[in-house]
Design a protein around this motif. Sequence first.
Motif, PDB file in Angstrom:
ATOM      1  N   ASP A 130       0.854  -1.193   0.000  1.00 25.40           N
ATOM      2  CA  ASP A 130       0.000   0.000   0.000  1.00 25.40           C
ATOM      3  C   ASP A 130       0.892   1.246   0.000  1.00 25.40           C
ATOM      4  O   ASP A 130       1.249   1.777   1.058  1.00 25.40           O
ATOM      5  CB  ASP A 130      -0.915  -0.024   1.214  1.00 25.40           C
ATOM      6  N   LYS A 136      -5.734   0.164   0.317  1.00 21.59           N
ATOM      7  CA  LYS A 136      -5.857  -0.756  -0.812  1.00 21.59           C
ATOM      8  C   LYS A 136      -4.456  -1.170  -1.276  1.00 21.59           C
ATOM      9  O   LYS A 136      -3.522  -0.366  -1.264  1.00 21.59           O
ATOM     10  CB  LYS A 136      -6.650  -0.116  -1.961  1.00 21.59           C
ATOM     11  N   ILE A 137      -4.336  -2.418  -1.699  1.00 21.83           N
ATOM     12  CA  ILE A 137      -3.034  -2.967  -2.068  1.00 21.83           C
ATOM     13  C   ILE A 137      -2.674  -2.568  -3.492  1.00 21.83           C
ATOM     14  O   ILE A 137      -3.414  -2.852  -4.446  1.00 21.83           O
ATOM     15  CB  ILE A 137      -3.030  -4.497  -1.931  1.00 21.83           C
ATOM     16  N   ASP A 138      -1.541  -1.905  -3.634  1.00 16.90           N
ATOM     17  CA  ASP A 138      -1.034  -1.464  -4.932  1.00 16.90           C
ATOM     18  C   ASP A 138       0.020  -2.457  -5.437  1.00 16.90           C
ATOM     19  O   ASP A 138       0.406  -3.395  -4.736  1.00 16.90           O
ATOM     20  CB  ASP A 138      -0.426  -0.062  -4.788  1.00 16.90           C
TER      21      ASP A 138
END
Length: 456
Positions: A130, A136-138
């Motif tokens: 993140d 949210k996971i990038d």
Amino acid sequence: MTLTRWSGRAAVVGSCLVLACSGKALTDKTSGSGGGAPTTAVNASSSSAGGAGGIAGAGGSASACTNGLTSCDGACVDTSMEPKHCGGCGHECSPTSRCASSVCSVCPMKLLAKVDVATGTQPIFVIAGDVDGDGKIDLISANNGGKSISVLLNAGNGAFKSKLDQDVGTSPRTVAPGDFNGDGKLDLAVSKLSGNAVGVLIGKGDGTFLPVMDVPVGKGPLSTLAADLDGDGKLDLVAANFSADTVSLLFGNGDGTFKPKQDVPVGQGPLGLASGDVDGDGKLDLAVANADGASVSVLRNQGGGVFGTKVDYFPGGVASAVAFGDVNGDGKLDLATANGTSGTLSVFVNDGIGGFKKYGSNIGLGLGAYPTTVALADVDGDGNLDLVSAHSFGAIAYVLRNQGDGTFEPQVEHSVGANPNSVAVSDFDGDGKLDVAAANLQSESVSVLRNAACQP
């Protein structure tokens, strides 16, 4: 297989932010990275499964409901089929399970068709984290042909925004995320093959970074990882130096800078890295996949960041990548390797005192397969760590389901882009199920495979 309770969480792996991937309640100090990554994989953490039978009374009186329904949280529900109250109030099934006859049953594994996201030139590695702090996971790719990394910010529901490229210099190969200066924002470390350095990028917290600062390491660093090796609460870095047959240890000062390197001998042609506590002493040990030596070197931490003499294990074929995880449910960290030239994966189980022994025969991935990456993650949500890999000369990602005892079913193949050299496993759409991403060297993209278990 049935599950009776599920809980999922994000974890800190060697103090490096990654997704909760493992299916065992172990230590948070596990990671894996493929030489072509993680760990990265640098990836591992835990979810847990346990409990049995119905759990009564999570709010309300059952006598207030009729027709066989039960009062849970102020509502009348059918506990024979309600996944949040399966068999009893508060008895929740995992996102990859459904409730039938008051029992949580794991749904068949189902990954959707790939969605490709454009990156820079020749992405050879991908890692999840993140980077903008929005929960949210990038995704971050290392673009070997473009002298850059690409940051793919998560737009929600598993979709990603257009890439943000940042210059890092010559031949970036892998990326290790972590908070190197203690400001709560994700920073990055990038191994730079031609520059004989690890480039450190301090995060601004919005998905962008300050200009790269190079830290010298040994010759030909092909991979890097972040972990607190000396137990001082500050993240350190490790680089695998392919041309020097060493790993460089860079101990962190806690402000984004690092002390001069300390080199430790390993096998020939070190390529992949993983960290984890293999002997249960609370200190992070290292595993190094040595391509030229066709071996894995395990370095046990003696304390204060001092490591003992390597112990070598031989999986068969070029050892391209290594990952730690508990594959047989005994609470001890085992290791898995990707063996490029032999087209196989290997599993070594922990002997309980920090050593390893080969577990069965190598797992063949089919004619012509050349795996350069491996991750351990509970993709199907049954509480057991599965194997995830890819065919780097093809366009295929593999998932091999763990049968619960550290043995694995034959691989299920999933189409991705051309020449996938690295995989990352994380929950990209926030539904509690682990998804898969692959970095495609020739397609100049990352393929995202969303987990649709239990969906029609």
